[in-house]
Design an enzyme around this catalytic site. Structure first.
Site, short mmCIF file in Angstrom:
data_model
loop_
_atom_site.label_atom_id
_atom_site.label_comp_id
_atom_site.label_asym_id
_atom_site.label_seq_id
_atom_site.Cartn_x
_atom_site.Cartn_y
_atom_site.Cartn_z
N HIS A 1 1.63 -8.86 -3.99
CA HIS A 1 0.61 -7.87 -3.62
C HIS A 1 1.34 -6.55 -3.41
O HIS A 1 1.84 -6.27 -2.31
CB HIS A 1 -0.11 -8.33 -2.35
CG HIS A 1 -1.18 -7.38 -1.90
ND1 HIS A 1 -2.47 -7.44 -2.38
CD2 HIS A 1 -1.16 -6.34 -1.03
CE1 HIS A 1 -3.20 -6.49 -1.81
NE2 HIS A 1 -2.42 -5.80 -1.00
N ASP B 1 0.85 -1.20 0.00
CA ASP B 1 0.00 0.00 0.00
C ASP B 1 0.88 1.25 0.00
O ASP B 1 2.10 1.17 0.03
CB ASP B 1 -0.95 0.00 1.20
CG ASP B 1 -0.21 0.12 2.53
OD1 ASP B 1 0.86 -0.50 2.65
OD2 ASP B 1 -0.66 0.85 3.42
N GLU C 1 2.55 -10.39 -0.02
CA GLU C 1 2.75 -8.94 -0.02
C GLU C 1 4.24 -8.68 0.17
O GLU C 1 5.01 -9.61 0.47
CB GLU C 1 1.94 -8.27 1.11
CG GLU C 1 1.99 -6.74 1.04
CD GLU C 1 0.92 -6.03 1.89
OE1 GLU C 1 0.08 -6.72 2.49
OE2 GLU C 1 0.95 -4.79 1.92
N ASP D 1 1.44 -17.41 -5.27
CA ASP D 1 2.00 -16.32 -6.07
C ASP D 1 0.87 -15.66 -6.85
O ASP D 1 0.76 -15.80 -8.06
CB ASP D 1 3.09 -16.83 -7.01
CG ASP D 1 3.73 -15.70 -7.81
OD1 ASP D 1 3.57 -14.53 -7.40
OD2 ASP D 1 4.37 -15.98 -8.84
#
Ligand SMILES: [Ca+2]
Ligand SMILES: [Ca+2]
Length: 563
Positions: A489, A164, A541, A532
């Site tokens: 991610h 993020d 992530e 994956d």
């Protein structure tokens, strides 16, 4: 299983040092010889016998070990095992992990916020600037006399935390400490190590230039009015799976609290010490660190139990904030860590008055919420500056580190992958590759204390684990190995339209919690719970607090065994 089935042979897909151990795990029960061949001429250069059957304690799946440590000649090779297959190609050479270490440091460059990444430094992953963070709102939870609700501050720079785009002080704490520590432990290694970043032509080591990118952001997170430190700089909600420059959500700094402030204090105190040696390049910065640390400490003493509880905060204030919580219920370890760094910086014994190192308990492995061992490492690192009164706790701290490492290496030779990592089911936590890396750091600390190479050998085993000698068969650092992680991610990797993910990022690794409920996990076995797939934030992530211990492990191994 045909000859081409490389997935049946699990090994470090980058390669091996000439003089170090070289181990592969061959899946299955067949008891055969194995051969090492020159990958070009296909000439057999070494022959060996597979070891006894060893079974995974999680899946029960059998395998045997191929040990070709005795072969030491540099070159490019493959391993062939009748009925199992042919391994991916690998190399034997000095400095075999140098590019791995550099790439993992460069992983932080790719995480830089508030700046464009030009092609010269970012290659095909070049991108526009995102999140300038020059107009950040004071969240109602964070108001103070000098900064009422709705005030605007500038808080640019720093690294995106993970997949993020938010920036969290607590997680920056352990990340910065780990990178500053590998510098402090191996300064000669980093002196001339270039990572191809915009600061590569100055006279500051590139690792520290990278650290400074986040450091300057952290400094802006301290309220100049009272010295308290905001928990995070964040959107109210996560951005979509879009590039940084496409993100337009308002950004806030959120509630000051004790643990974030103590993490900040520890980082500032350690930075003050490190940056003192760069007074010429960075005049006055070390002193600024020290005063920021002192102000933060004073705030924490006045506010010793101010927690961060996101759900409760959202009941009182708007807008609700639902990004990463980094809520830590126990601040005892943060007090120990911050006090230790302040003591080393100032030599003022007052700092140690209200803490106990609690060496009667097993040393907890470092994580974002548990930083006690960082205090141990700091005390050991600065042992020469400690006086006679410090010797007693120093002895017990050293014993904690070696006891912990002795527990790690117990029965190592019986493990299915012959690695410390994975012996205990708890190793397969969220971010298990950071567990493997932090175990490696503890082992390197034990090696530095004792000069016993069994610890270094075990640390290298965990590096082998991350780079392919594991039950998933993946090499977990993006851009490296034959069976690579392709779908982490990680928003830029998802949104940039480039097939290969941003390189040098460490995937979280197997996590039987499988909290993302993402499709793609092969099964529920702890050592294989990896998908994956970009929906798999629980196993795939990336995060700065996972990359940092990996940088430590890879760089320390290079510094200690590279030549
Ligand atoms: Ca530099
Ligand atoms: Ca804690």
């Amino acid at each position: 299983m045909g000859q081409s089935s490389s997935e049946n042979i699990r090994l470090n897909q980058i390669g091996f040092y000439p003089a170090a151990s070289k181990i592969a795990v061959v899946v299955g029960e067949e008891n055969t010889d194995f051969v090492l061949k020159d990958s070009k001429s296909k000439k057999v250069v070494f022959t060996g016998k597979l070891g006894e059957i060893r079974k995974s304690q999680y899946s029960g799946k059998p395998g045997r070990i191929a040990d070709f440590s005795a072969f030491q000649k540099p070159g490019n090779y493959i391993l062939e095992v009748p009925k199992a297959g042919t391994s991916y190609p690998f190399e034997i050479k000095t400095e075999i992990h140098k590019n791995v270490a550099i790439a993992a440091i460069r992983g932080f460059y790719y995480q830089r916020a508030s700046v464009a990444l030009p092609e010269k430094f970012a290659g095909k992953w070049a991108r526009a600037e995102g999140h300038p963070d020059d107009k950040v709102l004071i969240h109602p939870s964070a108001v103070s006399a000098g900064r009422p609700e709705g005030s605007v501050i500038s808080s640019p720079g720093g690294w995106y935390d993970a997949g993020d785009y938010n920036k969290y002080i607590v997680n920056s704490g352990i990340t910065m400490a780990t990178l500053l520590s590998v510098y402090e432990d191996f300064p000669a290694y980093f002196k001339n190590l270039k990572t191809n970043i915009p600061e590569s032509n100055n006279t500051v080591p590139d690792l520290l230039d990278e650290v400074l990118w986040n450091f300057r952001w952290m400094m802006t997170m301290q309220d100049p009015g009272d010295g308290g430190v905001y928990h995070k700089l964040t959107n109210p909600k996560f951005d979509g799976m879009i590039m940084p420059d496409a993100c337009k959500n308002p950004r806030y700094v959120v509630q000051k609290n004790t643990i974030a402030t103590l993490d900040f204090v520890a980082v500032m105190a350690q930075s003050a010490k490190v940056l003192k040696n760069f007074e010429k390049e960075l005049p006055g910065l070390s002193d600024s660190c020290k005063s920021a640390a002192l102000k933060g400490w004073a705030w924490a003493r006045k506010n010793p139990a101010m927690g961060y509880h996101q759900n409760e905060m959202n009941k009182t204030y708007d807008p609700d904030v639902v990004t990463g919580g980094y809520e830590d219920k126990d601040g005892k370890d943060e007090w120990i860590w911050a006090a230790s760094e302040m003591y080393i910086l100032t030599k003022d014994e007052d700092y140690l008055k209200n803490i106990s190192f609690e060496t009667d308990k097993p040393m907890p492995l470092p994580s974002w919420s548990q930083v006690k061992a960082l205090a141990y490492y700091t005390m050991i690192r600065n042992e020469k500056q400690l006086g006679p009164v410090d010797q007693q706790y120093l002895r017990s701290i050293k014993k904690s580190v070696t006891d912990f490492s002795d527990d790690l290496i117990k029965d190592l030779e019986k493990q299915p992958y012959q690695t410390v990592m994975g012996k205990n089911i708890k190793d397969f936590a969220w971010g298990s590759n950071a567990v493997a890396s932090n175990q490696g750091i503890a082992l390197i600390q034990a090696y530095k204390l004792t000069k016993n190479r069994k610890y270094l050998h075990a640390a290298l085993g965990n590096l082998d684990y991350i780079l392919g000698r594991n039950a998933t068969g993946y090499s977990f650092l993006t851009g490296f190995g034959s069976k690579q992680v392709m779908h982490p991610h990680h928003r830029p990797s998802i949104a940039d339209g480039i097939v290969e993910p941003v390189p040098g990022l460490l995937s979280g690794g197997p996590n039987p919690g499988q909290q993302d409920k993402c499709a793609g996990y092969p099964n529920n076995f702890a050592d294989e719970s990896f998908a994956d797939a970009d929906c798999s934030y629980a196993s795939n992530e990336i995060a700065i607090n996972w990359n940092a211990p990996f940088v430590y492990l890879a760089a320390a191994i290079e510094a200690l065994s590279g030549k």
